[in-house]
Design a protein around this motif. Structure first.
Motif, PDB file in Angstrom:
ATOM      1  N   GLN A  98      -2.637  -1.103  -2.845  1.00 47.21           N
ATOM      2  CA  GLN A  98      -2.428  -0.931  -4.290  1.00 47.21           C
ATOM      3  C   GLN A  98      -2.622  -2.274  -4.978  1.00 47.21           C
ATOM      4  O   GLN A  98      -1.771  -3.163  -4.906  1.00 47.21           O
ATOM      5  N   TYR A 148       0.944   2.301 -13.965  1.00 44.24           N
ATOM      6  CA  TYR A 148       2.136   2.775 -13.256  1.00 44.24           C
ATOM      7  C   TYR A 148       3.158   3.386 -14.200  1.00 44.24           C
ATOM      8  O   TYR A 148       3.454   2.852 -15.268  1.00 44.24           O
ATOM      9  N   THR A 201      -8.211  -0.232  -8.427  1.00 49.79           N
ATOM     10  CA  THR A 201      -7.782   1.071  -7.907  1.00 49.79           C
ATOM     11  C   THR A 201      -8.738   2.172  -8.338  1.00 49.79           C
ATOM     12  O   THR A 201      -9.084   3.063  -7.558  1.00 49.79           O
ATOM     13  N   VAL A 226      -0.959   6.950  -7.017  1.00 50.42           N
ATOM     14  CA  VAL A 226      -1.711   5.982  -6.223  1.00 50.42           C
ATOM     15  C   VAL A 226      -1.715   4.595  -6.855  1.00 50.42           C
ATOM     16  O   VAL A 226      -2.081   3.623  -6.206  1.00 50.42           O
ATOM     17  N   PHE A 227      -1.314   4.482  -8.112  1.00 44.30           N
ATOM     18  CA  PHE A 227      -1.259   3.183  -8.778  1.00 44.30           C
ATOM     19  C   PHE A 227       0.066   2.496  -8.456  1.00 44.30           C
ATOM     20  O   PHE A 227       1.129   3.118  -8.498  1.00 44.30           O
ATOM     21  N   GLY A 228      -0.013   1.212  -8.156  1.00 41.15           N
ATOM     22  CA  GLY A 228       1.168   0.462  -7.772  1.00 41.15           C
ATOM     23  C   GLY A 228       1.959  -0.053  -8.956  1.00 41.15           C
ATOM     24  O   GLY A 228       1.480  -0.061 -10.098  1.00 41.15           O
ATOM     25  N   ASP A 286       0.827  -1.203   0.000  1.00 39.75           N
ATOM     26  CA  ASP A 286       0.000   0.000   0.000  1.00 39.75           C
ATOM     27  C   ASP A 286       0.861   1.253   0.000  1.00 39.75           C
ATOM     28  O   ASP A 286       2.084   1.198   0.070  1.00 39.75           O
ATOM     29  N   ARG A 311       5.272   4.414  -0.685  1.00 39.77           N
ATOM     30  CA  ARG A 311       4.789   3.039  -0.594  1.00 39.77           C
ATOM     31  C   ARG A 311       5.452   2.407   0.626  1.00 39.77           C
ATOM     32  O   ARG A 311       6.670   2.459   0.794  1.00 39.77           O
TER      33      ARG A 311
END
Length: 510
Positions: free
Chosen positions: A415, A328, A422, A320-322, A270, A479
């Motif tokens: 994430q 990403y 998401t 906010v995207f992993g 996260d 993160r």
């Protein structure tokens, strides 16, 4: 299975449990190899074992007694479980499932298409926090005992993920309406709950089924022990009373670093950051201006925050995207360098040269003293006064989510490896976009992610991510780095899309 990892509800439950180490299950016996016991420690109590109440951080409780329609491997790949095949139609509004034949629930009820329909209806209408994830399921059509079709109101790129998560848990349809599943789960899973050894809220003990339809569970007995602090968890790991646990706190991660008996696997799940709810300026007019939200991003000294608060255990990010998602973009992790002068200029350009006051809720389990002080100091340096409203875990849910009393909040948010998950969690109107903010660009790109083919959806996801960062929809800090710890005789691997491993990710060490 909501993927956000805020611990508001968990903190309330754990505080009530206050489990002491000597009250834990047997633990430590996993070193006996195949057929031994497994004792997992957690800070998340499951107050209900009804699938309608399942959330991601508590999923192992449910995986013990319930199977899901689709299995999600540790790397995020979807595999057959109770559903052996699945296909979409060309419009992606009909998902056809072929079901495993000959499976029965532990009460003798047959698993079939009617059971799938009953469970999905129960999950959608059961009032649990995960119900929103199947809102696209308009109807469930029973074709025959081994075939069912999910009719969707619109394409849902996250549906397979949800069916491998809480929404896919299958309970005996004979028990869905009487409320008994809360304490007496009846599924098709590899274990059964031992009620005589279970204390709801503190310790849950499961025994391996000898008549399970699939591969025999690797451990004879599974115990999930609930703690109210990570110090006690670390003590349990060091003494061998606990076989495995996930550590979030940087200090506790350091406490096990030199223990050679323990296997330590770092991973990210996260991000921690400031979520802006009020982008339309209904409660805090300044937040309507993108320049103000951008100024907050430039004001935050993420490097110092990470070093001092997390002891460097994490990765700075502004998105906010992993890393597992198609959206990403590594370059966006450093989009907002610490630049107080630029922050002040942006505030002046937006008409807030004298600053403004930002009221934020604070639950100590989420925002400790060091983090609160860091945020307050960084924003004060550019003219923004932070006022913390101290909340207890019991009142936080009411004030934050139901009363919508705050314009922003510091949270930990999971994430997912699936872009649309998401999007559903953070971008579309809902729990974390509680004021329903959108604009033509967001609406257009969400539509392309939702309905486009793989290539078009991936391109739209990248464009959407970049736009959200540029418009400062959020202010992520970093993160988080978690540490999955396992003792002698146990092998544990992190699970994609979850803050804790799936039950399937634990095996006896060779």
């Amino acid at each position: 299975m909501t993927r956000y990892s805020t611990r508001i509800a968990a903190s309330a439950a754990c505080a009530a449990a206050a489990l002491v180490l000597t009250g834990c299950g047997g633990g430590g016996s996993a070193s006996g190899g195949a057929g031994a016991e497994l004792d997992i420690a957690t800070l998340t109590a499951a107050q209900s074992l009804d699938p309608a109440d399942a959330i991601g951080s508590a999923l192992p409780y449910f995986q013990a007694t319930y199977d899901t329609l689709i299995k999600r491997d540790a790397d995020g790949a979807f595999k057959p479980m109770l559903a052996t095949q699945w296909t979409y139609d060309k419009d992606r509004t009909h998902l056809s499932l072929t079901l495993r034949d000959g499976v029965k629930f532990t009460d003798g009820t047959a698993f079939d298409a009617a059971a799938v329909k009953a469970n999905l209806d129960h999950f959608k209408n059961g009032g649990g926090g995960g119900a929103k994830y199947v809102k696209s399921v308009k109807d469930v059509k029973v074709v025959d005992p081994t075939h069912v079709v999910l009719e969707l109101s619109q394409p849902d790129p996250g549906l397979l993920f949800y069916l491998s998560d809480a929404a896919g848990l299958m309970a005996s349809p004979a028990k869905l309406k009487d409320g008994s599943l809360k304490t007496a789960p009846v599924g098709t899973g590899p274990y059964v709950l031992d009620k005589s050894k279970t204390a709801v809220g503190t310790k849950y003990v499961f025994d391996r089924r000898t008549d399970y339809w699939g591969d025999k569970a690797p451990f004879k007995t599974l115990t999930i022990s609930v703690f109210d602090n990570e110090t006690a968890v670390v003590n349990g790991l060091k003494t061998g009373q606990i076989d495995s646990a996930v550590l979030q706190d940087a200090g506790q991660q350091q406490a096990v670093a030199s223990d050679g008996r323990l296997t330590k696997t770092p991973y990210s799940f996260d991000f921690q950051g400031l979520l802006f709810f009020d982008r339309d300026g209904l409660r805090t007019p300044a937040l309507k201006k993108p320049q103000v939200r951008q100024a907050i991003n430039y004001a935050l000294d993420r490097t110092t925050m990470l070093d001092k608060i997390r002891q460097g255990r994490g990765e700075i990010t502004d998105q906010v995207f992993g890393p597992e998602t198609k959206a990403y973009d590594q370059s966006l992790d450093a989009y907002y360098p610490h630049d107080p002068a630029k922050a002040k200029q942006l505030l002046a350009d937006a008409g807030y040269a004298d600053g403004f006051t930002l009221k934020l809720p604070r639950v100590t389990a989420i925002v400790g003293d060091a983090l609160a002080s860091s945020i307050e100091t960084d924003l004060k340096a550019v003219g923004i006064k932070v006022v913390w409203d101290q909340l207890d875990a019991g009142s936080a849910v009411q004030k934050i989510y139901r009363d919508r009393a705050y314009s922003a909040m510091v949270m930990n948010i999971g994430q997912s490896s699936t872009d649309w998950v998401t999007d559903q969690d953070l971008v579309t109107p809902g729990t974390f976009n509680m004021f329903g903010t959108t604009d033509p660009t967001v609406t257009r790109l969400l539509g392309q992610v939702q309905a486009g083919d793989d290539a078009a959806a991936a391109a739209a996801s990248k464009e959407l991510n970049k736009y959200l960062v540029e418009q400062a929809w959020f202010a992520p800090f970093y993160r988080m780095k978690y540490l999955l710890v396992a003792g002698d005789g146990v092998k544990a691997v992190p699970q994609s899309g979850m803050g804790v491993p799936s039950l399937y990710d634990y095996t006896p060490a060779s």
